[in-house]
Design a protein around this motif. Structure first.
Motif, short mmCIF file in Angstrom:
data_model
loop_
_atom_site.label_atom_id
_atom_site.label_comp_id
_atom_site.label_asym_id
_atom_site.label_seq_id
_atom_site.Cartn_x
_atom_site.Cartn_y
_atom_site.Cartn_z
N VAL A 3 0.97 -1.06 -0.39
CA VAL A 3 0.15 -0.10 0.03
C VAL A 3 0.78 1.59 0.22
CG1 VAL A 3 -1.52 1.73 1.22
CG2 VAL A 3 -1.91 -0.99 1.21
N HIS A 86 -1.51 3.18 -6.52
CA HIS A 86 -2.33 2.21 -6.75
C HIS A 86 -2.25 1.31 -5.55
CE1 HIS A 86 -3.88 2.29 -10.24
NE2 HIS A 86 -3.26 2.73 -11.21
N LEU A 87 -3.04 1.43 -4.68
CA LEU A 87 -3.24 0.10 -3.50
C LEU A 87 -3.58 -1.18 -4.05
CD1 LEU A 87 -5.93 2.48 -1.38
CD2 LEU A 87 -3.62 2.28 -1.01
N ASP A 88 -4.00 -1.88 -4.96
CA ASP A 88 -3.98 -3.29 -5.09
C ASP A 88 -2.64 -3.59 -6.15
OD1 ASP A 88 -4.79 -5.21 -6.50
OD2 ASP A 88 -6.15 -4.73 -7.01
N PRO A 89 -2.10 -4.93 -5.20
CA PRO A 89 -0.86 -5.07 -6.01
C PRO A 89 -1.18 -5.42 -7.44
CG PRO A 89 -1.05 -6.02 -4.18
CD PRO A 89 -2.33 -4.70 -4.30
N ASN A 90 -2.17 -5.86 -7.74
CA ASN A 90 -2.74 -6.44 -9.82
C ASN A 90 -2.37 -4.65 -10.20
OD1 ASN A 90 -3.38 -8.59 -8.61
ND2 ASN A 90 -5.65 -7.78 -8.03
N ASP A 91 -3.75 -3.66 -10.01
CA ASP A 91 -2.85 -2.67 -10.54
C ASP A 91 -0.91 -2.03 -10.62
OD1 ASP A 91 -5.25 -3.18 -10.71
OD2 ASP A 91 -6.29 -1.21 -9.34
N LYS A 92 -0.95 -2.39 -9.20
CA LYS A 92 0.79 -1.85 -9.07
C LYS A 92 1.63 -2.54 -10.30
CE LYS A 92 2.10 -0.50 -4.38
NZ LYS A 92 1.61 0.62 -4.89
N ARG A 148 -3.48 -12.36 -14.57
CA ARG A 148 -4.41 -11.00 -13.72
C ARG A 148 -4.56 -10.75 -15.29
NH1 ARG A 148 -8.10 -9.86 -10.55
NH2 ARG A 148 -8.37 -7.26 -10.22
N SER A 154 -6.50 -14.06 -9.79
CA SER A 154 -6.52 -12.76 -8.87
C SER A 154 -4.99 -13.78 -8.10
CB SER A 154 -6.95 -13.22 -6.83
OG SER A 154 -6.94 -14.28 -6.45
N ASN A 156 -1.93 -13.80 -5.57
CA ASN A 156 -1.68 -13.98 -4.23
C ASN A 156 0.20 -13.84 -3.99
OD1 ASN A 156 -4.52 -14.32 -3.47
ND2 ASN A 156 -4.32 -16.03 -3.80
N THR A 158 2.59 -12.19 -2.85
CA THR A 158 3.42 -11.04 -2.53
C THR A 158 4.36 -10.44 -2.12
OG1 THR A 158 2.67 -10.78 -0.38
CG2 THR A 158 1.10 -9.47 -1.99
#
Length: 167
Positions: A3, A86-92, A148, A154, A156, A158
């Protein structure tokens, strides 16, 4: 752990909680911040450090590019910057890899996973074993991103993403 509280204009909206209190002769609406506040402040020390790291060069690029290389670099840095808020790791992950693709690929015919992984490894390290680890991590991160993007999976993993972002 991925985040970021840094966003355009130096902030992002904080999460809030809303409460409505009802009683016989009472109607009250309350809203309050539900997370610790954060203030991003750039001190003179920060500015000096950013200057050493090349902020004046970036500022010049933002004002005027002089060749195709600089245009490509600036375009990719603008996409890379989106990842910061971006808060979402996918978007990052998507933003960072897209930025790297924009800058490091010669043309659309190169094999992305192989060419970019090798280029990243050679930019980061001179040690062959470290380079191999960087290549493996890039390919893993790229597979996660592709899963993704193309299959809606999703994310996972990280630890893999964090290592990629560190690299």
């Amino acid at each position: 752990p991925l985040v970021s509280h840094i966003a355009p204009r130096g902030m992002r909206p904080y999460r809030t909680k809303d409460h409505i209190v009802l009683g016989p002769k009472l109607f009250q609406f309350e809203q309050y911040v539900a997370e610790p506040s954060y203030q991003f402040e750039i001190t003179a020390e920060h500015r000096a450090e950013m200057s050493e790291m090349g902020l004046p060069i970036l500022s010049r690029l933002a004002q005027c590019t002089e060749c195709e290389y600089e245009e490509k670099l600036l375009d990719s840095l603008l996409i890379y910057g989106r990842a910061c808020y971006h808060l979402d790791p996918n978007d990052k992950l998507l933003q960072v890899i897209t930025a790297f693709e924009m800058f490091a690929l010669r043309d659309g015919n190169e094999p992305i996973r192989w060419a970019l992984a090798d280029r990243m490894a050679f930019c980061i390290s001179n040690d062959p074993s470290t380079r191999q680890g960087i290549v493996r991590n890039f390919r893993d991160a790229y597979s996660i991103r592709s899963g993704r993007t193309h299959h809606g999976r999703s994310i996972n993993e990280t630890e893999t993403i964090e290592q990629f972002l560190f690299n």
